[in-house]
Design an enzyme around this catalytic site. Structure first.
Site, PDB file in Angstrom:
ATOM      1  N   HIS A  99      23.927  -8.932 -20.523  1.00 51.98           N
ATOM      2  CA  HIS A  99      23.629  -9.340 -19.143  1.00 51.98           C
ATOM      3  C   HIS A  99      24.842  -9.114 -18.231  1.00 51.98           C
ATOM      4  O   HIS A  99      25.145  -9.920 -17.367  1.00 51.98           O
ATOM      5  CB  HIS A  99      23.178 -10.802 -19.090  1.00 51.98           C
ATOM      6  N   HIS A 103      21.852  -5.418 -14.461  1.00 50.83           N
ATOM      7  CA  HIS A 103      21.156  -5.548 -15.751  1.00 50.83           C
ATOM      8  C   HIS A 103      19.737  -6.058 -15.578  1.00 50.83           C
ATOM      9  O   HIS A 103      19.352  -6.507 -14.499  1.00 50.83           O
ATOM     10  CB  HIS A 103      21.939  -6.473 -16.686  1.00 50.83           C
ATOM     11  N   ASP A 105      16.466  -8.469 -17.290  1.00 50.57           N
ATOM     12  CA  ASP A 105      16.126  -9.573 -18.197  1.00 50.57           C
ATOM     13  C   ASP A 105      14.751  -9.311 -18.809  1.00 50.57           C
ATOM     14  O   ASP A 105      13.811  -8.978 -18.100  1.00 50.57           O
ATOM     15  CB  ASP A 105      15.986 -10.899 -17.416  1.00 50.57           C
ATOM     16  N   HIS A 109      14.602 -13.805 -22.801  1.00 48.28           N
ATOM     17  CA  HIS A 109      15.836 -14.392 -22.270  1.00 48.28           C
ATOM     18  C   HIS A 109      15.723 -15.920 -22.163  1.00 48.28           C
ATOM     19  O   HIS A 109      16.678 -16.637 -22.455  1.00 48.28           O
ATOM     20  CB  HIS A 109      16.119 -13.777 -20.901  1.00 48.28           C
ATOM     21  N   GLU A 232      18.954  -7.680 -12.006  1.00 49.11           N
ATOM     22  CA  GLU A 232      19.962  -8.521 -11.360  1.00 49.11           C
ATOM     23  C   GLU A 232      21.264  -7.757 -11.113  1.00 49.11           C
ATOM     24  O   GLU A 232      21.559  -6.787 -11.815  1.00 49.11           O
ATOM     25  CB  GLU A 232      20.209  -9.745 -12.252  1.00 49.11           C
TER      26      GLU A 232
END
Ligand SMILES: *[C@@H]1O[C@H](CO)[C@@H](O)[C@H](O)[C@H]1NC(C)=O
Ligand SMILES: *[C@@H]1O[C@H](CO)[C@@H](O)[C@H](O)[C@H]1NC(C)=O
Ligand SMILES: *[C@@H]1O[C@H](CO)[C@@H](O)[C@H](O)[C@H]1NC(C)=O
Length: 267
Positions: A99, A103, A105, A109, A232
């Site tokens: 992460h 990146h 998810d 997660h 993100e």
């Protein structure tokens, strides 16, 4: 002495010209100017193809922020075999939390049963990660609540949205120290998105789509249905809001609930 001085002058010139072109990204040089000097300067670009392609992934660096630490990412790249050591080629090695930086998810997660069932980054739908996308500016004075989501008037049918927030203005991704006051989704904002929109790709400009105060609750709301993909720490500086084609490709890492991801926008 003189030629060296000239060289220094030329290279500093090339740097300043390049920085005026793309003011806000450190480390950027442009090809044209790099070519004018005698030293080999690799091009580092944010924009390709005469303004058609925008790189919206951050460069991985030792000083980029990492979650809940002031130390940044730290050393993640080594050169165990180098030509200077007599090796026939340079071969570096890296070790990086999945992460880190820009990146993605996967559902595993925040849901342990999804993790055990294998909902890792290798199972993410590339159709969601690639296609028409809307880049929107979020009102700067709030986190992303239901009210804020409503006010954005994102039409039904829009499947991919990149939310640019105060995080970009504050240049949080360029600061080594983790800042928990970043903007993200509050639980009710995530709920509103899930219930009232067709958005399946949610992109944001700091390390988490969820505001720190609603860190786990917002992730749970987004990832429970296993349809929404969260990208993100996108680099959304210097790109006009509007419609683009987004292209994001995670690494194929079975067993990993996160992966570094390269994302670009094409006009
Ligand atoms: C080569 O040199 C680097 C840097 O000094 C060192 O870290 C690495 O262990 C060396 N590798 C070998 C194979 O000697
Ligand atoms: C190979 O590694 C050396 C360090 O040993 C480095 O200075 C050099 O730039 C590398 N060459 C290439 C082609 O990356
Ligand atoms: C967003 O929420 C964080 C806590 O998660 C808070 O520190 C920050 O001030 C909020 N930002 C805004 C713009 O309201």
């Amino acid at each position: 002495m003189k030629p060296i001085l000239l060289l220094l002058l030329l290279s500093s010139l090339s740097y300043s010209v390049a920085t005026t072109a793309y003011p806000s990204i450190p480390g950027t040089t442009s090809v044209e100017y790099a070519a004018e000097t005698d030293t080999l300067i690799p091009p580092r670009r944010e924009v390709y193809g005469n303004g058609r392609i925008f790189d919206i992934s951050h460069r991985y660096s030792t000083t980029m922020p990492a979650f809940e630490t002031n130390d940044g990412v730290g050393q993640f790249l080594w050169l165990p075999n180098s030509m200077k050591n007599g090796s026939i080629a340079n071969n570096s090695e890296m070790k990086l939390p999945t992460h880190t930086g820009t990146h993605v998810d996967a559902p595993g997660h925040v849901f342990d049963h999804y993790f055990d069932a294998g909902f890792d980054v290798d199972t993410l739908d590339l159709d969601v990660l690639n296609g028409p996308a809307l880049l929107v500016d979020v009102p700067r004075e709030k986190n992303i609540t239901a009210e804020v989501m409503k006010s954005l008037h994102i039409p039904k049918g829009v499947r991919r949205v990149l939310f640019r927030t105060l995080n970009t203005d504050r240049r949080l991704m360029f600061q080594k120290e983790f800042d928990s006051s970043y903007v993200g989704f509050m639980r009710d904002g995530a709920q509103w998105l899930v219930e009232n929109t067709d958005i399946k790709l949610v992109g944001i400009d700091y390390l988490s789509v969820a505001a720190y105060d609603d860190l786990i609750p917002s992730h749970l709301v987004f990832l429970e249905g296993r349809e929404i993909i969260l990208v993100e720490a996108l680099k959304l500086d210097d790109v006009e809001p509007g419609i683009y084609s987004v292209h994001c490709l995670p690494l194929r890492l079975p067993g990993a609930e996160g992966s570094p991801i390269r994302c670009i926008l094409i006009k």
